[in-house]
Enzyme design. Structure first.
Site, short mmCIF file in Angstrom:
data_model
loop_
_atom_site.label_atom_id
_atom_site.label_comp_id
_atom_site.label_asym_id
_atom_site.label_seq_id
_atom_site.Cartn_x
_atom_site.Cartn_y
_atom_site.Cartn_z
N ASP A 61 34.01 -11.66 27.38
CA ASP A 61 34.04 -11.44 25.93
C ASP A 61 35.40 -10.90 25.53
O ASP A 61 35.56 -9.71 25.26
CB ASP A 61 32.93 -10.47 25.55
CG ASP A 61 32.73 -10.38 24.05
OD1 ASP A 61 33.18 -11.29 23.32
OD2 ASP A 61 32.12 -9.39 23.58
N LYS A 63 37.35 -12.41 22.94
CA LYS A 63 37.62 -12.68 21.53
C LYS A 63 39.10 -13.01 21.30
O LYS A 63 39.79 -12.39 20.48
CB LYS A 63 37.19 -11.50 20.65
CG LYS A 63 35.69 -11.17 20.74
CD LYS A 63 35.32 -10.05 19.80
CE LYS A 63 33.84 -9.70 19.90
NZ LYS A 63 33.50 -9.02 21.17
N LEU A 65 42.57 -14.50 20.08
CA LEU A 65 43.16 -15.02 18.84
C LEU A 65 44.66 -14.79 18.89
O LEU A 65 45.11 -13.65 19.00
CB LEU A 65 42.57 -14.35 17.60
CG LEU A 65 43.13 -14.87 16.26
CD1 LEU A 65 42.83 -16.35 16.08
CD2 LEU A 65 42.58 -14.07 15.09
N ASP A 66 45.41 -15.88 18.83
CA ASP A 66 46.86 -15.78 18.88
C ASP A 66 47.42 -17.14 18.49
O ASP A 66 46.67 -18.03 18.06
CB ASP A 66 47.32 -15.37 20.29
CG ASP A 66 48.59 -14.53 20.26
OD1 ASP A 66 49.57 -14.96 19.61
OD2 ASP A 66 48.63 -13.45 20.88
N ASN A 69 49.78 -21.87 21.57
CA ASN A 69 50.25 -21.94 22.95
C ASN A 69 49.77 -20.76 23.77
O ASN A 69 49.41 -20.91 24.95
CB ASN A 69 51.78 -22.00 22.97
CG ASN A 69 52.32 -22.21 24.37
OD1 ASN A 69 52.03 -23.22 25.01
ND2 ASN A 69 53.09 -21.26 24.86
#
Length: 230
Positions: A61, A63, A65-66, A69
């Site tokens: 877990d 999560k 986000l970025d 690439n």
């Protein structure tokens, strides 16, 4: 799937020693474990590898986000760890990058819709124009279009999400609380039986098991409730 394949026990404990003890206490009857930030930053990632090698299923877990690439590079490495499920926030570009990176593997990618600790006021404060239910459904549609393996949502939204994603995608629901247990910081909760009836495929349960006087007894009670529905 039977209840053993659908119940994910959250190893939400601060130390590796406590996690190892909990896994040992629960024994062979518990197949699936969740490892999140708390344990990941206390040696939990290598522990996750070891559990996977021993035959356990792991829901990592993170999560994610970025930028595309960075998400893709992270997913590529997580694929090599033998994890069963991985979460990322259900943003379309991030999901598409993750799906491409995981192509050909058995890793089930899950889009986190709206955290079960958030209600409408929390979303407004964060700058969202949607209420939780509307935003969950919008993100479920986006996860389906991106080719994700499933979504994470409150059991309150499971029935509506299931109508959107169809029968094959996973609908994973945290915020599961057996009757009589405390809500803690969760604002949108449901019992195990009701969550399965609503359309959830997997249930994430942490505090009601981890903090129980007898974790094994608590886990077995939840499994029994789930089996009665299945």
């Amino acid at each position: 799937m039977n209840a053993r394949e659908r119940l994910i026990v959250g190893l939400d404990v601060p130390t590796l020693g406590e996690a190892e003890q909990l896994v040992s206490t629960l024994g062979d009857d518990i197949l699936f474990f969740k490892i999140g930030y708390q344990l990941a930053f206390a040696g939990g990632l290598e522990f996750a590898r070891d559990l996977a090698r021993s035959g356990k299923k792991i829901f990592l877990d993170m999560k994610l986000l970025d930028i595309d690439n960075t998400v893709a590079s992270g997913v590529e490495n997580i694929v090599t760890m033998g994890m069963s499920m991985l979460t990322l926030h259900a943003y379309p570009k991030a999901m598409k990058a993750a799906v491409e990176a995981a192509k050909g593997s058995d890793l089930c990618l899950l889009g986190v819709t709206v955290l079960t600790s958030m209600d409408e006021q929390d979303l407004l404060a964060a700058g969202y124009e949607y209420d939780p239910h509307t935003l969950v459904l919008r993100r479920a549609e986006q996860a389906l279009l991106a080719g994700m393996g499933g979504v994470v949502c409150s059991a309150e939204e499971s029935a509506a999400v299931r109508k959107i994603v169809g029968p094959r995608m996973a609908v994973v629901t945290p915020g599961i609380r057996p009757a009589g247990s405390e809500r803690g910081d969760q604002k949108r909760v449901m019992t195990p039986a009701d969550a399965l009836r609503a359309g959830s495929s997997h249930l994430v349960v942490a505090r009601p098991i981890v903090r129980a006087p007898d974790p094994k007894e608590a886990a077995f009670a939840i499994l029994a409730e789930m089996e009665a529905v299945l």
